[in-house]
Scaffold this active site. Structure first.
Site, mmCIF file in Angstrom:
data_model
loop_
_atom_site.group_PDB
_atom_site.id
_atom_site.type_symbol
_atom_site.label_atom_id
_atom_site.label_comp_id
_atom_site.label_asym_id
_atom_site.label_seq_id
_atom_site.Cartn_x
_atom_site.Cartn_y
_atom_site.Cartn_z
ATOM 1 N N SER A 109 32.215 41.141 40.472
ATOM 2 C CA SER A 109 33.531 40.542 40.279
ATOM 3 C C SER A 109 33.452 39.371 39.307
ATOM 4 O O SER A 109 33.943 39.441 38.189
ATOM 5 C CB SER A 109 34.107 40.076 41.622
ATOM 6 O OG SER A 109 35.333 39.403 41.440
ATOM 7 N N ASP B 192 38.982 42.909 44.254
ATOM 8 C CA ASP B 192 38.826 43.009 42.806
ATOM 9 C C ASP B 192 38.171 44.355 42.522
ATOM 10 O O ASP B 192 36.967 44.458 42.353
ATOM 11 C CB ASP B 192 37.962 41.858 42.287
ATOM 12 C CG ASP B 192 37.809 41.869 40.768
ATOM 13 O OD1 ASP B 192 38.473 42.701 40.111
ATOM 14 O OD2 ASP B 192 37.041 41.045 40.248
ATOM 15 N N GLY C 224 30.758 40.528 30.592
ATOM 16 C CA GLY C 224 30.440 41.911 30.253
ATOM 17 C C GLY C 224 29.762 42.653 31.387
ATOM 18 O O GLY C 224 29.733 43.879 31.419
ATOM 19 N N SER D 98 30.865 42.487 34.388
ATOM 20 C CA SER D 98 31.922 42.791 35.352
ATOM 21 C C SER D 98 32.002 44.276 35.673
ATOM 22 O O SER D 98 31.937 45.125 34.783
ATOM 23 C CB SER D 98 33.274 42.351 34.802
ATOM 24 O OG SER D 98 33.448 40.977 34.925
ATOM 25 N N HIS E 197 39.787 43.452 37.693
ATOM 26 C CA HIS E 197 40.220 42.625 36.575
ATOM 27 C C HIS E 197 39.860 43.233 35.222
ATOM 28 O O HIS E 197 40.286 42.744 34.183
ATOM 29 C CB HIS E 197 39.627 41.215 36.688
ATOM 30 C CG HIS E 197 38.145 41.141 36.436
ATOM 31 N ND1 HIS E 197 37.206 41.164 37.453
ATOM 32 C CD2 HIS E 197 37.439 41.040 35.284
ATOM 33 C CE1 HIS E 197 36.000 41.072 36.928
ATOM 34 N NE2 HIS E 197 36.110 41.002 35.618
#
Length: 375
Positions: free
Chosen positions: A344, A248, A327, A329, A219
């Protein structure tokens, strides 16, 4: 493997599982030990022993899964001690022979996983009441310790969650519905920090280096997007990205001239070396490094979870009780020095705690034919 050969093999490494830590575990980085002391309350010796047991438990689990076949009910760790569930009481002696604790359960792991797979094929969004904002199925996964399929739902969707479980063939004793206060969200909010940027805008965290670049969350960016440093220097380009759907994850092919190290930023001025990517079991300790909140640790709570984000469902994620914030991620999840996956999303924060999911790294490596860089 025949049972006699299996037990003979166990005799070799069970003293390691329940005895002194291995040399590999004794080499845990000081920053890992510090984080495990802070978040898990373990001193260095306890952390070393725990990680050594968890590494060896993975081998025992795979052996018992093969031995038990369709009677395998799942396995999980509690403070480093291995529990193995079976539906056939005749197998309990085989479990005991490995040093693990046997439990006889009603549901095989394969049955619950098949029900979850059936849920993955249902368009759940179409079954929800759109008239209320308090509706949504946040996640669902197999809870091996409870021997049930667990569905997490907002208050307005608990009835729908129950109906969905029954729709895939489960009776009330085979599932649970947990009410949650909020839906999970991804952590790709634009904030300042030492990380990488996508098209000079949104910020994410690097997952793990591979020989031709690095991997992160899907993402964070779509194929063709540019990845840059905080100063705008090119790191590479998104060569592949999956989100939502069957994962993801993303692969950023590195720009020439960059060096991709097999280490993890510990946000204390140093690095943690990556030694491999052996996946941890449910109940194992795990840590996460991200550009917003640094390093935090917790435990693995479920494997193969399906999570519902606003962008759609994502399957195959691992659930943890490690906190994370926007942030973080794409950042590194690791157990000891073993790479586990990339952050994720989830719910909560690092002030009040929360639930965070990660994409297993081995699936990313396999999907793109990548080789993990080791430190």
């Amino acid at each position: 493997m025949e049972l006699t050969k299996f037990l003979a093999a166990l005799a070799v490494f069970l003293p390691i599982v329940y005895g002194a830590p291995t040399q590999a575990a004794n080499n845990l980085h000081p920053e890992i030990l510090a984080a495990m002391k802070r978040d898990l309350g373990l001193d260095a010796e306890q952390a070393n022993v725990l990680v050594a047991r968890e590494i060896k438990a993975t081998e025992v689990i795979e052996q018992l899964r093969t031995l038990a076949g369709n009677s395998f009910g799942g396995a999980w760790l509690v403070d480093g001690e291995l529990n193995v569930a079976v539906t056939d009481e005749a197998l309990t002696s085989d479990v005991t022979a490995t040093g693990a604790t046997p439990l006889v359960v009603s549901n095989s792991l394969s049955k619950l996983e098949e029900a979850k797979a059936a849920l993955d094929k249902i368009d759940i969004a179409q079954t929800l009441d759109k008239r209320s904002e308090e509706t949504g199925i946040a996640a669902y996964y197999v809870d091996v310790a409870a021997n049930k399929l667990v569905l997490e739902a907002l208050a307005g969707s608990t009835a729908q969650a129950e109906e969905l479980a029954k729709q895939v063939g489960l009776v009330e004793s085979e599932f649970e519905v947990h009410t949650v206060e909020e839906m999970p969200s991804t952590f790709a909010t634009v904030r300042g920090g030492d990380a990488y940027y996508i098209n000079n805008s949104a910020r994410c965290s690097v997952g793990f280096s591979v020989t031709t670049g690095f991997v992160s969350a899907g993402h964070c960016g779509s194929s063709g997007a540019a990845a840059t440093t905080t100063s705008g220097a090119s790191l590479g380009t998104f060569a592949g990205s999956v989100f939502p759907g069957n994962g993801d994850y993303s692969y950023i092919r590195g720009s020439s001239g960059n060096t991709f190290s097999g280490t993890i930023n510990n946000y204390s001025g140093g690095t943690i070396a990556v030694a491999g990517s052996t996946a941890s079991a449910v109940g194992a300790s795990i840590c996460r490094s991200g550009s917003t909140t640094g390093v935090h640790c917790g435990t693995v709570r479920a494997l193969g979870a399906t999570v519902t984000y606003s962008q759609g469902r994502v399957t195959g994620l691992t659930q943890t009780n490690v906190c994370a914030e926007p942030g973080d991620s794409g950042g590194s999840f690791y157990s000891g020095s073993q790479a586990q996956g990339v952050t994720s999303g989830g719910s909560g924060d690092c002030t009040s705690g929360g639930t965070t999911y990660f994409q297993p790294v081995n699936e990313i490596l396999s999907a793109y034919g990548l080789t993990l860089v080791r430190g």
